[in-house]
Design an enzyme around this catalytic site. Structure first.
Site, PDB file in Angstrom:
ATOM      1  N   SER A   1       0.850  -1.379   0.294  1.00  0.00           N
ATOM      2  CA  SER A   1       0.092   0.256   0.090  1.00  0.00           C
ATOM      3  C   SER A   1       1.435   1.195  -0.222  1.00  0.00           C
ATOM      4  O   SER A   1       1.796   1.653  -0.529  1.00  0.00           O
ATOM      5  CB  SER A   1      -1.189  -0.066   0.884  1.00  0.00           C
ATOM      6  OG  SER A   1      -2.236   0.903   1.247  1.00  0.00           O
ATOM      7  N   ASN A   2       0.538   2.069   0.240  1.00  0.00           N
ATOM      8  CA  ASN A   2       1.238   3.737   0.292  1.00  0.00           C
ATOM      9  C   ASN A   2       1.001   4.725   1.246  1.00  0.00           C
ATOM     10  O   ASN A   2      -0.224   3.923   2.088  1.00  0.00           O
ATOM     11  CB  ASN A   2       1.360   4.696  -1.124  1.00  0.00           C
ATOM     12  CG  ASN A   2      -0.229   4.508  -1.478  1.00  0.00           C
ATOM     13  OD1 ASN A   2      -1.188   5.167  -0.522  1.00  0.00           O
ATOM     14  ND2 ASN A   2      -0.918   3.912  -2.777  1.00  0.00           N
ATOM     15  N   TYR A   3       1.568   6.150   1.444  1.00  0.00           N
ATOM     16  CA  TYR A   3       1.130   6.869   2.850  1.00  0.00           C
ATOM     17  C   TYR A   3      -0.346   7.609   2.435  1.00  0.00           C
ATOM     18  O   TYR A   3      -0.382   7.829   3.989  1.00  0.00           O
ATOM     19  CB  TYR A   3       2.135   7.788   3.410  1.00  0.00           C
ATOM     20  CG  TYR A   3       3.462   6.784   3.642  1.00  0.00           C
ATOM     21  CD1 TYR A   3       3.511   6.214   5.268  1.00  0.00           C
ATOM     22  CD2 TYR A   3       4.530   6.873   3.264  1.00  0.00           C
ATOM     23  CE1 TYR A   3       4.501   4.913   5.457  1.00  0.00           C
ATOM     24  CE2 TYR A   3       5.911   6.147   3.192  1.00  0.00           C
ATOM     25  CZ  TYR A   3       5.786   5.452   4.525  1.00  0.00           C
ATOM     26  OH  TYR A   3       6.643   5.081   5.135  1.00  0.00           O
TER      27      TYR A   3
ATOM     28  N   ALA B   1      -5.081   8.020  -3.427  1.00  0.00           N
ATOM     29  CA  ALA B   1      -3.423   6.600  -4.167  1.00  0.00           C
ATOM     30  C   ALA B   1      -3.541   5.782  -4.378  1.00  0.00           C
ATOM     31  O   ALA B   1      -3.332   4.712  -3.702  1.00  0.00           O
ATOM     32  CB  ALA B   1      -2.387   7.525  -3.066  1.00  0.00           C
TER      33      ALA B   1
END
Ligand code: C5P
Length: 403
Positions: free
Chosen positions: A210-212, A278
């Protein structure tokens, strides 16, 4: 002033010296054609009389759950639902604390908890009380519930200390309400699709890529659009926060493919789509249905496949009457990358933020954006709160002309 004509305004007055200024506020609102129902806390009556306010508003002031001599019950639920806007001015430290924590021990806070209207609070207190961590925390808590804080002004306070804590002037509070009602009409009848948050791509049942992203920016846009009267569907990746506006439809998704499916099912009916999510670029092709064991197996090789580009897919399906807006989070070559994305994904507008700018990007409460339009304009904005940025983005969308 037509912005406020016919609107129902509940004005909650609490026990601070600035209560005397509410007579002017009631007068301004009534003169502009609003119906005003005043609720006073018991302490507020020490600072201004109910007679003054009932005379100016043309309605008996409510303070208790019952009228003592007649036993008439005042319904906090009816009052809460009657309101188009619910204004607490002045809002003392104590009332802010009660509102932030749901302490419903008087008619005002009980009605606040019952209302579906947009809430405004104009804090007023002494300098040190205003700076106290508990006050600051309660204000932050209320903001997270969607309460609009009308920031106190700086100046001389009742204690003769000088600093931040004076209730904003009645004229300014009136203007804030007027702006709110004017804006609340600008997106009426528009259907809007917004994506927000990250996506999660499973490796096995307990691990993911995943991402932030925290979803803050997309949620702020959804809130602002709903406030302006749009019918909003928010396709939301896995994040902790939720929008506070009750009118927003939320579709929870996890992976990019789920997000795409949700968007495709509703894009046909959307007038405007804002792609704020995102989206993870890759998912795992050799995903395991059982937990990959660390001990015995060799180091796993993840085989990645490209995720669908949701914005580009919608861009291909876009009809001339639809508006598609994308985001570009860049670290370098910002302007040319953003322009390239706009072209490639068939966007009408792209909102660029750079990780090089302090206060912009994932997880912050602020953002610094540049908006690129199809006509080749680049509009640069200063660092602002994400709520203010959301308002700028929606203003820019409202200015887009169809070809
Ligand atoms: O290509 P890039 O990821 O930088 O593009 C960012 C824009 O495209 C954002 O608006 C983002 O929400 C959208 N996007 C998408 N699906 C993807 C990747 C990006 O909708 N798979």
């Amino acid at each position: 002033m037509d912005c406020i004509r016919g609107k129902h305004i509940v004005l909650g007055i609490t026990g601070g010296i600035a209560a005397y200024k509410t007579a002017t506020l009631v007068r301004l609102l009534v003169k502009a054609g609003a119906e005003v129902q005043v609720i006073m806390t018991p302490n507020a009556k020490e600072f201004i009389t109910p007679v003054t306010l009932s005379t100016l508003s043309g309605k008996p002031v409510i303070s208790e759950f019952f009228t003592a001599n007649t036993g008439q019950w005042h319904s906090h639920v009816d009052l809460g639902l009657w309101a188009d806007a619910f204004v607490v001015a002045p809002a003392t430290a104590s009332t802010l604390a009660k509102m932030a924590n749901g302490v419903a021990d008087n008619m005002l806070v009980t009605s606040y908890l019952s209302t579906r209207a947009t809430v405004f609070a104009a804090p007023a207190m002494d300098f040190d009380m205003m700076q106290h961590p508990s006050t600051l925390r309660n204000i932050e808590q209320l903001k997270s519930y969607g309460v609009n804080i009308i920031e106190p002004a700086e100046g001389e306070l009742a204690s003769h200390l000088v600093g931040k804590g004076r209730m904003e002037e009645p004229e300014k509070i009136f203007d804030t309400l007027c702006d709110f009602f004017s804006r609340s009409q600008t997106m009426k009848g528009k259907t809007m699709l917004i994506t927000a948050g990250p996506t999660r791509e499973k490796i096995d049942p307990v691990r993911y890529i995943s991402n932030y992203s925290t979803g803050k920016m997309g949620i702020a846009i959804a809130e602002e659009a709903a406030k302006r009267g749009a019918e909003v569907t928010l396709v939301l990746g896995p994040v902790d926060r939720r929008p506070s506006h009750a009118g927003i439809t939320i579709i929870d998704v996890e992976s990019a493919n789920e997000m795409l499916a949700a968007c495709e099912s509703i894009f046909d009916h959307a007038d405007i789509a804002v792609m704020c999510a995102a989206v993870a670029d890759y998912s795992v092709a050799n995903r395991e249905d059982r937990k990959i064991k660390r001990e015995k197996s060799a180091i796993p090789n993840l085989e990645l496949v490209k995720n669908p580009d949701i914005a580009a897919t919608l861009g291909r399906a876009k009809q001339p009457n639809q508006i598609l807006v994308g985001f570009a989070l860049e670290t370098d070559n910002e302007a040319s990358n953003a322009a390239d994305k706009m072209e490639r994904k068939n966007l009408d507008m792209i909102v660029m933020n750079s990780l090089r700018d302090k206060g912009a990007g994932f997880g912050t409460d602020t953002n610094k954006i540049t908006i690129f339009t199809k006509e080749g304009d680049a509009i640069r904005y200063p660092l602002k709160s994400k709520n203010e940025v959301a308002a700028d983005i929606l203003d820019a969308i409202s200015n887009i002309k169809h070809e």
